[in-house]
Motif scaffolding. Sequence first.
Motif, PDB file in Angstrom:
ATOM      1  N   SER A   1     -12.379 -32.430 -35.522  1.00  0.00           N
ATOM      2  CA  SER A   1     -11.842 -31.839 -34.410  1.00  0.00           C
ATOM      3  C   SER A   1     -10.513 -31.135 -34.958  1.00  0.00           C
ATOM      4  O   SER A   1      -9.834 -31.710 -35.788  1.00  0.00           O
ATOM      5  CB  SER A   1     -11.357 -32.792 -33.407  1.00  0.00           C
ATOM      6  N   LYS A   2     -10.279 -29.848 -34.454  1.00  0.00           N
ATOM      7  CA  LYS A   2      -9.136 -28.920 -34.616  1.00  0.00           C
ATOM      8  C   LYS A   2      -9.047 -28.492 -36.205  1.00  0.00           C
ATOM      9  O   LYS A   2      -8.045 -27.903 -36.600  1.00  0.00           O
ATOM     10  CB  LYS A   2      -7.715 -29.935 -34.468  1.00  0.00           C
ATOM     11  N   ARG A   3      -9.873 -28.890 -36.801  1.00  0.00           N
ATOM     12  CA  ARG A   3      -9.955 -28.295 -38.283  1.00  0.00           C
ATOM     13  C   ARG A   3     -10.999 -27.018 -38.406  1.00  0.00           C
ATOM     14  O   ARG A   3     -12.038 -27.301 -38.406  1.00  0.00           O
ATOM     15  CB  ARG A   3     -10.479 -29.370 -39.434  1.00  0.00           C
TER      16      ARG A   3
ATOM     17  N   LYS B   1     -20.159 -30.324 -38.964  1.00  0.00           N
ATOM     18  CA  LYS B   1     -19.845 -29.280 -38.437  1.00  0.00           C
ATOM     19  C   LYS B   1     -18.255 -28.965 -38.288  1.00  0.00           C
ATOM     20  O   LYS B   1     -17.570 -28.089 -37.951  1.00  0.00           O
ATOM     21  CB  LYS B   1     -20.094 -29.023 -36.706  1.00  0.00           C
ATOM     22  N   GLY B   2     -17.419 -30.122 -39.022  1.00  0.00           N
ATOM     23  CA  GLY B   2     -15.937 -30.023 -38.873  1.00  0.00           C
ATOM     24  C   GLY B   2     -15.380 -31.126 -38.434  1.00  0.00           C
ATOM     25  O   GLY B   2     -15.964 -31.433 -37.302  1.00  0.00           O
TER      26      GLY B   2
ATOM     27  N   TYR C   1     -11.218 -19.307 -33.800  1.00  0.00           N
ATOM     28  CA  TYR C   1     -11.010 -20.336 -34.054  1.00  0.00           C
ATOM     29  C   TYR C   1      -9.538 -21.161 -33.869  1.00  0.00           C
ATOM     30  O   TYR C   1      -8.803 -20.396 -33.924  1.00  0.00           O
ATOM     31  CB  TYR C   1     -11.238 -20.578 -35.522  1.00  0.00           C
TER      32      TYR C   1
ATOM     33  N   ASP D   1      -7.103 -24.165 -35.446  1.00  0.00           N
ATOM     34  CA  ASP D   1      -6.901 -25.007 -36.639  1.00  0.00           C
ATOM     35  C   ASP D   1      -5.669 -25.790 -36.721  1.00  0.00           C
ATOM     36  O   ASP D   1      -4.538 -24.997 -36.089  1.00  0.00           O
ATOM     37  CB  ASP D   1      -7.136 -24.240 -37.862  1.00  0.00           C
TER      38      ASP D   1
ATOM     39  N   GLU E   1     -17.449 -36.229 -34.103  1.00  0.00           N
ATOM     40  CA  GLU E   1     -18.766 -35.918 -33.362  1.00  0.00           C
ATOM     41  C   GLU E   1     -19.518 -37.229 -33.711  1.00  0.00           C
ATOM     42  O   GLU E   1     -19.692 -37.650 -34.857  1.00  0.00           O
ATOM     43  CB  GLU E   1     -19.220 -34.705 -33.544  1.00  0.00           C
TER      44      GLU E   1
ATOM     45  N   THR F   1     -10.500 -34.005 -43.234  1.00  0.00           N
ATOM     46  CA  THR F   1     -11.845 -33.143 -43.574  1.00  0.00           C
ATOM     47  C   THR F   1     -12.440 -33.982 -44.537  1.00  0.00           C
ATOM     48  O   THR F   1     -13.813 -34.403 -44.082  1.00  0.00           O
ATOM     49  CB  THR F   1     -11.581 -31.887 -44.019  1.00  0.00           C
TER      50      THR F   1
ATOM     51  N   GLU G   1     -12.247 -25.334 -35.947  1.00  0.00           N
ATOM     52  CA  GLU G   1     -12.817 -25.642 -35.014  1.00  0.00           C
ATOM     53  C   GLU G   1     -13.362 -24.211 -34.289  1.00  0.00           C
ATOM     54  O   GLU G   1     -12.430 -23.669 -33.716  1.00  0.00           O
ATOM     55  CB  GLU G   1     -12.069 -26.437 -33.911  1.00  0.00           C
ATOM     56  N   LYS G   2     -14.404 -23.968 -34.127  1.00  0.00           N
ATOM     57  CA  LYS G   2     -15.052 -22.919 -33.503  1.00  0.00           C
ATOM     58  C   LYS G   2     -14.975 -23.046 -32.070  1.00  0.00           C
ATOM     59  O   LYS G   2     -15.474 -23.947 -31.404  1.00  0.00           O
ATOM     60  CB  LYS G   2     -16.336 -22.385 -33.631  1.00  0.00           C
ATOM     61  N   ILE G   3     -14.005 -22.276 -31.274  1.00  0.00           N
ATOM     62  CA  ILE G   3     -13.883 -22.555 -29.639  1.00  0.00           C
ATOM     63  C   ILE G   3     -14.701 -21.598 -28.879  1.00  0.00           C
ATOM     64  O   ILE G   3     -14.749 -22.009 -27.749  1.00  0.00           O
ATOM     65  CB  ILE G   3     -12.508 -22.645 -29.485  1.00  0.00           C
TER      66      ILE G   3
END
Length: 452
Positions: free
Chosen positions: A305-307, A302-303, A320, A322, A141, A116, A309-311
Motif C-alpha cells: 500500500s502506497k508504494r 501487486k505492491g 500512481y 507513492d 492485500e 516492499t 500504488e496505481k490509483i
Amino acid sequence: MHIHFIAIGGSAMHNLALALQHKGYNVSGSDDVIFEPSKSRLSSKGLLPESFGWFPEKIHEGLDAVILGMHAKADNLELLKAKELGITIYSYPEFLYEQSKNKTRVVIGGSHGKTTITSMILHVLNYHDISVDYMVGAQLEGFDRMVHLTEENDFIVLEGDEYLSSPIDRRPKFHLYKPNIALLSGIAWDHINVFPTYENYVEQFKIFVDSIVKGGSITYNIEDAEVKNVVEQSENSIRKLGYSTPEYTVVDGQTLLDTPEGQMPIEVFGKHNLSNLAGAKWICQNMGVDEDDFYEAIGTFKGASKRLEKIAERTNAVAYKDFAHSPSKVAATTKAVKEQYPNRKVIACLELHTYSSFNPEFLKEYKGALDAADEAIVFYLPESVKIKKLKEVTKEQISEAFKRDDLNIQTNAASFKEFVFNKNYDNSVLLLMSSGNYGGLDFEEVKGLVSG
C-alpha cells in the motif's frame, strides 16, 4: 496477560494491540488523539479508549507490562505512574523481541525498499501457505493486520526501521531485534533530526550488521557502495550473501523478468523494485522456499500500500500514489515510472513536509531527484515549516536544491488542487509522491479525474 499501550493510536502501535488481542491477551490503551484508519480498527475490536487523554488511574499493579509509543512524551503522566509502580515498560521493538526471542528472526533493513521487500517475502510465504509471525510497515492485500504474533510459528519476519525506539529509548528500532537472517537494501541519509550527520547515520547500519547473531547471515545489495562497504568491513562471524538487480525488459508498459524458465511478466516495475525482488528471493530461499516457487508467487504481487500504488487508469492515462519523500526514493520512483512509460508525459508531484526536507543542508540532497519527469512540481506549505519551528524555506532555496530550471513550486493547497484538476492527462502519467496529502487533497477525486 494484561498489556497497556501508552499512545495506542499509532500505525504500528494499534496493529500490535490488535495482534496481542488476537493472541488472547487483555489489552488496554490511551492516546490524546487517534486518526483513521486506526480509530475504526480499534473501535471494531473494542480497544478504542472511551476518552482521549492520559489517565494515570489506568496504570495499576494488575498490569503485566506497558508498551510505550513514540507519540508519547517522556513526562507522560501514565509513563510516570508506571515507573513509580515498577511496572515493566517496553518500547515497541523491545516487546517484539521479547515475543520472538525463541524464534528465527528475519529482519529487513535499509533506508529504502524495506517495506516492499518485507511485503514481497510475506506475499510469497502466504501464497504457499507457509505460516510465519510478522511485522510490516504497510497494509498488505490478503492480510488482516500489519502485525501477527503466535506461540507456534518458527519464523518471524520484521521490517527493521532505523528510527528511534521510544521517547525514553533513543536506540534505533532495528538494533534491538538481533536477527538470525538479515537483509540490507540501501543506505541514503534520512532522519536528519535524529542523525545530524551522514557518518552518524551510516554508523547505525554498522551496529545493525554487528547485531546479527553469530553464524547468521546478511543478504545485501552489492550495487549500493555504502551497503557493500558496511557489510564487507564488518568482522561479525556471519555469512555474507550479495545480490544485484536481475535482468529485465519493458515492452509496451509491461515489465518482463528474466528467469531460468524464460521471461515472466510481473506487476511491479522499476529498477529499484527489481532489486527489491532479488533481495526478497534470497531471503525466501534462506527460509526454505525453492526458486521456482518464489517466481510462481511473486508474479501475483501487486505492491505494498502506497508504494507505487496505481490509483486510477484509463486507456491513455494512469495515476500512481507513492510514499516516496526522501531524495533517493523520489529519484528511484520517478525513474521507474519514466522507464515503464517512456512514450508518455510523466507529471511528478512531490510534497515536502518532513523535518529533514526543510533543512537547508539536507535539501541539497534532492539535486536531480526529479530529472526523469517531463514535468516536475514541488509542493510545500510554509505553515508546516512554522509549525515545526524551523527557519523559513524559500522558493529560491528549493529551486537551487533541485537544480531544475522549469521546476514548478506550489505553496498553497487550493492553488495546487486547481493545478492538478485543470491538467490534461491524455497520454500522461500522474505521479503523486508524499507521506502526506498535499494540504488536504482528496485522492478519491483524483481517481475520478484520471479514470473519468
